[in-house]
Motif scaffolding. Structure first.
Motif, short mmCIF file in Angstrom:
data_model
loop_
_atom_site.label_atom_id
_atom_site.label_comp_id
_atom_site.label_asym_id
_atom_site.label_seq_id
_atom_site.Cartn_x
_atom_site.Cartn_y
_atom_site.Cartn_z
N THR A 200 0.83 -1.21 0.00
CA THR A 200 0.00 0.00 0.00
C THR A 200 0.87 1.26 0.00
O THR A 200 0.36 2.36 -0.25
N ALA A 201 2.16 1.13 0.27
CA ALA A 201 3.08 2.26 0.27
C ALA A 201 4.10 2.10 -0.86
O ALA A 201 4.49 0.98 -1.21
N ALA A 202 4.52 3.20 -1.44
CA ALA A 202 5.49 3.19 -2.53
C ALA A 202 6.88 2.83 -2.01
O ALA A 202 7.17 2.98 -0.82
N PRO A 203 7.78 2.35 -2.88
CA PRO A 203 9.15 2.04 -2.44
C PRO A 203 9.94 3.30 -2.12
O PRO A 203 9.56 4.41 -2.50
N ALA A 204 11.05 3.13 -1.45
CA ALA A 204 11.89 4.26 -1.04
C ALA A 204 12.37 5.04 -2.26
O ALA A 204 12.77 4.46 -3.27
N GLY A 205 12.30 6.36 -2.15
CA GLY A 205 12.77 7.22 -3.22
C GLY A 205 11.77 7.50 -4.32
O GLY A 205 12.04 8.27 -5.24
N PHE A 206 10.61 6.85 -4.25
CA PHE A 206 9.56 7.03 -5.27
C PHE A 206 9.10 8.49 -5.28
O PHE A 206 9.10 9.15 -4.23
N PRO A 207 8.75 9.05 -6.45
CA PRO A 207 8.32 10.45 -6.52
C PRO A 207 7.26 10.79 -5.46
O PRO A 207 6.18 10.20 -5.45
N SER A 208 7.57 11.73 -4.58
CA SER A 208 6.75 11.97 -3.40
C SER A 208 5.42 12.65 -3.70
O SER A 208 4.49 12.57 -2.89
N ASP A 209 5.31 13.31 -4.85
CA ASP A 209 4.06 14.00 -5.17
C ASP A 209 3.16 13.17 -6.07
O ASP A 209 2.15 13.66 -6.59
N SER A 210 3.49 11.90 -6.25
CA SER A 210 2.69 11.01 -7.09
C SER A 210 1.42 10.58 -6.37
O SER A 210 1.43 10.34 -5.16
N PRO A 211 0.30 10.41 -7.09
CA PRO A 211 -0.91 9.86 -6.47
C PRO A 211 -0.77 8.39 -6.11
O PRO A 211 -1.65 7.82 -5.47
N LEU A 212 0.35 7.79 -6.50
CA LEU A 212 0.59 6.37 -6.23
C LEU A 212 1.42 6.13 -4.98
O LEU A 212 1.80 5.00 -4.69
#
Length: 498
Positions: A200-212
């Motif tokens: 349910t959470a994005a991986p480390a470093g993933f674009p922080s402003d993404s809706p994902l």
């Protein structure tokens, strides 16, 4: 140091290749792939037409952009006639070679693509395709191409190509957002497979402003498939990681204008060149729309009809299909729905299980339910079709945009969920059907509300902008020219075929 991605700027201004990559690509200028010298590329997609089609589309684009290029396309023997038809316009520069799939217990002998199989059968098809390694090794040794573009299912191509001096390039047919969210090394730190909750959470470093950055529970649960092993074989995630490790670079059918932050993140994660082939742009369909559909559609005003279709390999469960039909009925608009079912299913019985009581009488004259193939592009381009309900496949959304339709997004599995978020919440294209976060349930009201929102004033969001972008011939030719230049640079670099 991580190699930066090779990307396009806005419109037709192309970004110069970074200095250290320019030096790597230029080589001595005498290798195969130099200007005016024939370049030979092998295409090897996974045996699903959702993968074969992008490989074929890229082949057509490359051939049309360079007369010195030739392509050899590998696929299972049973797919050859269909693939040859897809590549007919480039027949003089393309050879389609058959692979004989070895016998695998539980896999039908004639199986050649996932279109003919259940989900379990598709996993067995990977086992069979892995069994073609000796054939592929022999072909590559005989052909000695400059590069081989391979799919995630066959990372072993890298091991076969390397001793021959052939550049193995992983060709990603998914969105960059899908790759960034699911398959990068940061998704499994320490090799530990993520749980549904962790997904349910994005991986480390993933674009922080993404809706994902966060996903609802039902989507995360569905995505655990990527990390599961079947029949003792590597999981999809394992195959992606091995593809990244072994490849010389990655090719993606997207662009910086649409997915820039995700492309940059992937490039940083894998540390190898990323070549952008540009987004999928549907080619104009050939021929005319069948009379039965043309006549029916023409009986309605312009932009009145809702067309709902979910591709050949996305199947709606009975309860979901029933809510879809009731929702379309509630729009009070004319509609055409295409529902398909797994190979071997009793289509008539499946339809009966989905049609609500009294539905056919209530929508008689304005609602049609069909199963089987239809001329989707022709239907979308008909003046009477104004709204397209679809599963958020990248190609399907592009077709809808190119046709000027308002879009309603109803993803049903894996990458479709990710695509829908990018299109609706980042690119502002389409309206998502509202669903419960815990299990993904949607009701008929959510369907009718989404159609109403899409068809309202301003409901197309930035659809017109992206339609113009996709259909701008200069922009698309710019993508193709840049990609060809970078591809030839990669295959003619130092230590080529030493």
């Amino acid at each position: 140091m991580h190699a930066p991605s090779i990307q396009s700027q806005k419109n037709t201004q192309l970004q110069p290749v970074p200095t250290h990559l320019t030096q790597t690509m230029s080589g001595s200028g005498n290798g195969s792939g130099s200007a005016g010298v024939a370049t030979h590329v092998v295409m090897f997609p996974w045996l699903a037409f959702g993968h074969i089609s992008p490989f074929a589309q890229l082949t057509r684009r490359l051939i049309s952009g360079d007369e010195t290029l030739r392509v050899t396309f590998l696929t299972a023997a049973g797919n050859v006639p269909r693939v040859e038809a897809m590549l007919a316009e480039a027949a003089g520069a393309v050879a389609v070679l058959p692979l004989d799939l070895p016998s695998v217990q539980g896999l039908p002998p004639a199986a050649a693509s996932t279109a003919e199989l259940s989900a379990d059968g598709a996993e067995l098809l990977k086992v069979a395709l892995d069994g073609t390694r000796p054939q592929v090794a022999t072909l590559l040794a005989e052909l000695r191409p400059d590069a081989v573009l391979f799919d995630f299912a066959v990372p072993w191509v890298c091991d076969v190509a390397a001793p021959l001096g052939i550049r193995a390039l992983y060709f990603n047919v998914y969105s960059a957002a899908t790759l960034a969210l699911l398959t990068v090394p940061a998704r499994c730190p320490g090799g530990q497979r993520p749980s549904a909750h962790e997904l349910t959470a994005a991986p480390a470093g993933f674009p922080s402003d993404s809706p994902l950055v966060t996903l609802p529970a039902y989507q995360a649960a569905n995505l655990t498939y990527v990390f599961q092993s079947f029949y003792g074989m590597p999981s999809a995630y394992d195959r992606f990681i091995e593809s990244f490790k072994g490849c010389f670079g990655t090719v993606m059918k997207t662009c910086a204008e649409m997915e820039g932050p995700y492309i940059d993140y992937i490039s940083a994660q894998i540390g190898k060149p990323v070549l952008l082939a540009g987004p999928v742009v549907p080619e104009p369909p050939e021929g005319e729309l069948e009379e039965r559909w043309s006549s029916w559609l023409s009986s309605f005003p312009e932009n009145a009809v809702v067309f709902a279709s979910f591709g050949s390999e996305t199947f709606l469960p009975a309860a979901a299909a029933t809510e879809l039909l009731l929702g379309l009925e509630a729009t009070n608009r004319p509609f055409l729905v295409v529902l398909n079912f797994p190979k071997g299913a009793d289509a008539e019985a499946e339809l009966r299980a989905r049609v609500p009581p009294g539905f056919e009488d209530r929508v008689k004259g304005r609602g049609v339910l069909h199963t089987g193939w239809v001329q989707q592009q022709h239907i979308l381009l008909h003046p009477s079709v104004g709204c397209y309900v679809n599963h958020s496949g990248f190609s399907s959304v592009a077709e809808g945009l190119a046709a000027g339709c308002r879009l309603v997004l109803l993803p049903m599995k894996t990458d479709q969920y990710i695509n829908a978020a990018v299109f609706a919440r980042e690119l502002h294209v389409g309206v998502e059907v509202a669903r419960r976060s815990e299990d993904g349930w949607f009701g008929c009201d959510a369907v009718s509300d989404a159609v109403a929102a899409a068809m309202a004033a301003g409901g197309d969001g930035e659809g017109r902008k992206w339609r113009e972008f996709l259909l701008d011939d200069a922009v698309q030719k710019g993508f193709a020219a840049e990609f060809l230049r970078n591809l030839k640079g990669l295959v003619s670099g130092p230590n080529y075929k030493t």
